[in-house]
Write a protein that holds these residues in place. Structure first.
Motif, mmCIF file in Angstrom:
data_model
loop_
_atom_site.group_PDB
_atom_site.id
_atom_site.type_symbol
_atom_site.label_atom_id
_atom_site.label_comp_id
_atom_site.label_asym_id
_atom_site.label_seq_id
_atom_site.Cartn_x
_atom_site.Cartn_y
_atom_site.Cartn_z
ATOM 1 N N ARG A 186 -41.870 -5.114 -23.671
ATOM 2 C CA ARG A 186 -41.439 -4.167 -24.696
ATOM 3 C C ARG A 186 -40.098 -4.595 -25.281
ATOM 4 O O ARG A 186 -39.897 -4.582 -26.498
ATOM 5 C CB ARG A 186 -41.340 -2.772 -24.075
ATOM 6 N N GLU A 231 -39.295 -5.828 -29.075
ATOM 7 C CA GLU A 231 -38.304 -5.156 -29.908
ATOM 8 C C GLU A 231 -37.309 -6.152 -30.508
ATOM 9 O O GLU A 231 -36.951 -6.052 -31.686
ATOM 10 C CB GLU A 231 -37.561 -4.104 -29.090
ATOM 11 N N GLY A 291 -32.145 -5.485 -32.950
ATOM 12 C CA GLY A 291 -33.022 -5.727 -31.814
ATOM 13 C C GLY A 291 -32.302 -5.587 -30.491
ATOM 14 O O GLY A 291 -32.826 -4.993 -29.539
ATOM 15 N N VAL A 351 -31.653 -1.864 -29.809
ATOM 16 C CA VAL A 351 -32.848 -1.174 -29.311
ATOM 17 C C VAL A 351 -33.117 -1.578 -27.871
ATOM 18 O O VAL A 351 -33.515 -0.750 -27.042
ATOM 19 C CB VAL A 351 -34.062 -1.468 -30.228
ATOM 20 N N THR A 406 -33.357 0.903 -24.685
ATOM 21 C CA THR A 406 -34.515 0.890 -23.795
ATOM 22 C C THR A 406 -34.090 0.714 -22.348
ATOM 23 O O THR A 406 -34.611 1.381 -21.450
ATOM 24 C CB THR A 406 -35.488 -0.230 -24.193
#
Length: 110
Positions: free
Chosen positions: A42, A46, A83, A86, A90
């Motif tokens: 993930r 991202e 990126g 994010v 996360t």
């Protein structure tokens, strides 16, 4: 057509199968646990998507305005920063879930 001996054998087989089904306990469904690998993919997705969006926007604006390398470089860097941002968000989410899971586990034990 089924003859009488075959019919009897089939009924016997059906009775044995049903008897075995009654003795078998269903296995509890165990969730396969690949959550860390999934979280890793993930985060990679991202980062790559942020980069690709930045490159696409930068290249599109450069073609539109005729200023080839300027927007491409700027938006590629902005896509990379987005990126990474994010990815950090996360990782904080994963850490929060892990702490909550550990606290719930300790509360059950103690």
């Amino acid at each position: 057509m089924v003859t009488e001996p075959d019919k009897r054998r089939l009924e016997e087989l059906d009775a044995r199968i049903n008897a075995l089904k009654d003795t078998q306990t269903p296995k509890p469904k165990v969730e396969e646990h690949y959550s860390m690998a999934q979280q890793g993919w993930r985060m990679v997705t991202e980062l790559v998507s942020g980069l690709l969006i930045g490159v696409g926007l930068g290249y599109g604006l450069d073609v539109l305005f005729g200023t080839l390398p300027i927007f491409l470089v700027v938006f590629t860097l902005l896509g990379f920063v987005a990126g990474v941002n994010v990815m950090i968000r996360t990782s904080k989410e994963i850490q929060t879930e892990a702490v909550a899971h550990e606290a719930a586990k300790q509360s059950k034990e103690g």
